[in-house]
Design an enzyme around this catalytic site. Structure first.
Site, PDB file in Angstrom:
ATOM      1  N   HIS A 106     -25.863 -39.487  -0.738  1.00  0.00           N
ATOM      2  CA  HIS A 106     -24.738 -38.886  -0.741  1.00  0.00           C
ATOM      3  C   HIS A 106     -23.641 -39.308  -1.694  1.00  0.00           C
ATOM      4  O   HIS A 106     -23.694 -40.498  -1.675  1.00  0.00           O
ATOM      5  CB  HIS A 106     -23.916 -38.661   0.734  1.00  0.00           C
ATOM      6  CG  HIS A 106     -22.752 -37.805   0.790  1.00  0.00           C
ATOM      7  ND1 HIS A 106     -22.630 -36.634   0.481  1.00  0.00           N
ATOM      8  CD2 HIS A 106     -21.311 -38.672   0.497  1.00  0.00           C
ATOM      9  CE1 HIS A 106     -21.142 -36.074   0.354  1.00  0.00           C
ATOM     10  NE2 HIS A 106     -20.419 -37.413   0.409  1.00  0.00           N
ATOM     11  N   SER A 145     -40.818 -13.296 -28.340  1.00  0.00           N
ATOM     12  CA  SER A 145     -41.498 -14.142 -27.486  1.00  0.00           C
ATOM     13  C   SER A 145     -42.116 -13.209 -26.332  1.00  0.00           C
ATOM     14  O   SER A 145     -41.647 -13.100 -25.249  1.00  0.00           O
ATOM     15  CB  SER A 145     -40.430 -15.148 -26.812  1.00  0.00           C
ATOM     16  OG  SER A 145     -39.203 -14.124 -26.463  1.00  0.00           O
ATOM     17  N   GLY A 153     -45.376 -13.790 -24.927  1.00  0.00           N
ATOM     18  CA  GLY A 153     -46.248 -14.337 -24.396  1.00  0.00           C
ATOM     19  C   GLY A 153     -47.352 -14.893 -25.604  1.00  0.00           C
ATOM     20  O   GLY A 153     -46.963 -14.996 -26.840  1.00  0.00           O
ATOM     21  N   GLY A 201     -38.553  -9.929 -25.509  1.00  0.00           N
ATOM     22  CA  GLY A 201     -39.315 -10.477 -24.186  1.00  0.00           C
ATOM     23  C   GLY A 201     -38.267 -11.627 -23.650  1.00  0.00           C
ATOM     24  O   GLY A 201     -37.783 -12.590 -24.156  1.00  0.00           O
ATOM     25  N   VAL A 231     -40.090  -1.037 -27.296  1.00  0.00           N
ATOM     26  CA  VAL A 231     -39.734  -1.419 -28.890  1.00  0.00           C
ATOM     27  C   VAL A 231     -40.427  -0.423 -29.609  1.00  0.00           C
ATOM     28  O   VAL A 231     -41.807  -0.130 -29.697  1.00  0.00           O
ATOM     29  CB  VAL A 231     -40.145  -2.950 -29.005  1.00  0.00           C
ATOM     30  CG1 VAL A 231     -40.128  -3.240 -30.429  1.00  0.00           C
ATOM     31  CG2 VAL A 231     -39.139  -3.827 -28.151  1.00  0.00           C
ATOM     32  N   ASP A 259     -54.281 -24.440 -22.051  1.00  0.00           N
ATOM     33  CA  ASP A 259     -53.744 -23.001 -22.491  1.00  0.00           C
ATOM     34  C   ASP A 259     -55.209 -22.135 -22.783  1.00  0.00           C
ATOM     35  O   ASP A 259     -54.962 -20.937 -22.909  1.00  0.00           O
ATOM     36  CB  ASP A 259     -52.858 -23.118 -23.528  1.00  0.00           C
ATOM     37  CG  ASP A 259     -51.374 -23.327 -23.258  1.00  0.00           C
ATOM     38  OD1 ASP A 259     -51.113 -23.706 -22.105  1.00  0.00           O
ATOM     39  OD2 ASP A 259     -50.365 -23.247 -24.028  1.00  0.00           O
TER      40      ASP A 259
END
Ligand code: FAD
Ligand code: NAI
Length: 475
Positions: A454, A279, A281, A190, A247, A322
């Site tokens: 700058h 990895s 998800g 991944g 895979v 999540d």
């Protein structure tokens, strides 16, 4: 006897602990339940982000970057270092100390804001007229009651079918962050955010890293031009990335891991490695929540179903972070947590999904906000593009890091900024200006007319905005 609160938050990650603090600020009596344990079995609030995600990964990225500078770049500044050695155990101990500072910080914030913290697993026991009963299973079992419940139970690493994480040979993000030594050969499956960040850490420390990616395109969600530039830099660093692979069987043994796969041409291959990071998800986490007891609705990915306002199908039950739809990012979870607390208070909490920034903390860093050029094309939007390379930026030259560019995408008619994409030094910090600009619906011309210090990397942002109108001054 049960304890009664106005709001109970289940989960103490960035979604949960921030929701709890905001709810307490708004005058509610708040409880936050989190089950994460530190090595000694004590509380470790902060969730994936603090314990095995954002914070520890950035600590290791910093240590490994120092090592790479010492071994590869100090000499050009006239600094001779002799033999540079890496003490992995010390690096990991430092990372653990950074994690603990964050855990302790959250416990302090709970006290400061009078949030009652419960260390253990929270689950729905029952719904009754006027609220929910939440059981806490832990060192001190308890029963809590509230009218409003915010679920913020996060996510877990997705495993390859039939290949469980043993955290010895086959590693999730957890094992990848606490290796005891640098593996000679590291395989990663991944090439998403975790694969690239963790692959970078261990490559910088000397591992030979091969990343196997299933899709034929590299970083498909990133603007194509930016992804191409990043890939060039990773290739130059020696991070081997194979795209379009399939895979096959994975075998683990005393000597490490053997991965059979088919490459993009359809040829069968085998990759031998000392360790493998998977990895591919993450999956929403509702394990142990007992969602069924109250009929909390999940979708077919296991995510809690919510509307735009994070309301679930149950009155008074909300879900954030999540465990619900949308990007799995700590700052998205936090924004949802704040918005829900404010909605409970009758306010108009709001999360703008169009201006959530993404950052990949590799070197060069990759950061973006808004739409990519390929998305604008697909959406049929007429746009103008402007780019400015760090090669032409004085501060980047002085830093010795001139990889990459800033890219602006603006509406062809109105000049409104539609997306900003950066690959290069400190992209994670530079992107904030673009987020502010987009939130205020600025035009590229607005940024082009603002005075930037700058020498600074931010001048590349101004120049990219000028480039939209084909009038860069330094390129
Ligand atoms: P989580 O952080 O997963 O927290 C959930 C918490 O709830 C956990 O403590 C868990 O133990 C607890 N819990 C679960 N169920 C129960 C229960 N029934 N009772 C009590 N407690 C429970 N995002 C970024 O924005 N930037 C980054 O740089 C970044 N880096 C990352 C690096 C890695 C390696 C990983 C894996 C992720 C990274 N992320 C990053 C993603 C980020 O960690 C998540 O998006 C974020 O943690 C989600 O927050 P959350 O509150 O929804 O869930
Ligand atoms: P990801 O979604 O970023 O990447 C997964 C990759 O694995 C994709 O490129 C996908 O095509 C590939 N893949 C899936 N199945 C595969 C298979 N069978 N074989 C080969 N390749 C396969 O997921 P990742 O890296 O696990 O991270 C999870 C999430 O955690 C991220 O999406 C992000 O939301 C969060 N995160 C955020 C970070 C940040 O903000 N800097 C850092 C790390 C994680």
């Amino acid at each position: 006897m049960s304890q009664t609160f106005d709001v109970i938050v289940i989960g103490g990650g960035p979604g949960g602990y921030i929701a709890a603090i905001r709810a307490a600020q708004l005058g509610f009596k708040v409880a936050c339940i989190d089950e994460w344990k530190n090595a000694a079995g004590g509380p470790a609030p902060g969730g994936t982000c603090t314990n095995v995600g954002c914070i520890p990964s950035k600590a290791l990225l910093q240590s490994s970057e120092h090592f790479e500078h010492a071994t590869h770049h100090f000499a050009e500044h006239g600094i001779s270092t002799g033999t540079v050695k890496m003490d992995v155990a010390k690096m990991v101990a430092r990372k653990d100390a950074v994690v603990k500072q964050n855990n302790d910080g959250i416990l302090y914030l709970f006290k400061k804001n009078k949030v009652s913290f419960f260390h253990g697993r929270g689950s729905f026991a029952r719904a009754f007229e006027g609220g929910y009963e939440i059981a806490v299973a832990g060192d001190k079992p308890d029963t809590l009651v509230a009218k409003q419940v915010i679920v913020a139970t996060g996510s877990n690493a997705r495993a390859l079918p039939g290949v469980a994480f043993d955290e010895v040979n086959v590693l999730s993000n957890d094992g990848a962050l606490r290796l005891g030594a640098v593996p000679k050969k590291l395989a990663v499956i991944g090439s998403g955010v975790i694969g690239l960040e963790m692959g970078s850490v261990w490559r910088r420390l000397g591992a030979e890293v091969t990343v196997l990616e299933g899709l034929p395109t590299f970083l498909g969600a990133v603007d194509e031009q930016i992804a191409k530039e990043a890939k060039k830099a990773f290739d130059k660093q020696g991070l081997k990335i194979e795209l379009g692979v399939k895979v096959g069987e994975i075998k683990t043994g005393k000597k490490g891991v053997s991965i059979a796969y088919t490459d993009a041409k359809g040829d069968g291959k085998a990759l031998e490695a000392d360790k493998l990071i998977v990895s591919i998800g993450r999956v929403p986490n509702t394990i142990g929540l007992n969602a069924e007891a109250v009929g909390l609705k999940l979708d077919d990915r296991g995510a809690i179903v919510v509307d735009d306002e994070c309301k679930t199908n149950l009155p008074g039950v909300w879900a954030v972070g999540d465990v619900v739809r949308g990007p799995m990012l700590a700052h998205k979870a936090e924004e949802e947590g704040v918005a829900v607390a404010e909605r409970i208070a009758g306010q108009h909490g709001h999360v703008n999904f169009n201006t959530i920034p993404w950052v990949i903390y590799t070197s060069p860093e990759i950061a973006w906000v808004g739409r990519t050029e390929q998305q604008l094309k697909a959406d049929g939007v007429a746009y103008k593009a402007g780019t400015f390379p760090f090669l032409a930026n004085g501060r980047a030259r002085a830093l010795g890091d001139t990889t990459g560019m800033v890219k602006f995408l603006a509406d062809a008619k109105t000049d409104e900024i539609l997306g900003v994409h950066i690959v290069g030094p400190m992209a994670s910090e530079l992107i904030a200006e673009a987020v502010v600009a987009m939130e205020f619906k600025a035009s590229a011309e607005d940024i082009a007319r603002i005075c930037h210090a700058h020498p600074s990397l931010s001048e590349a942002t101004k120049e990219a905005a000028l480039a939209v109108d084909k009038r860069t001054l330094n390129f």
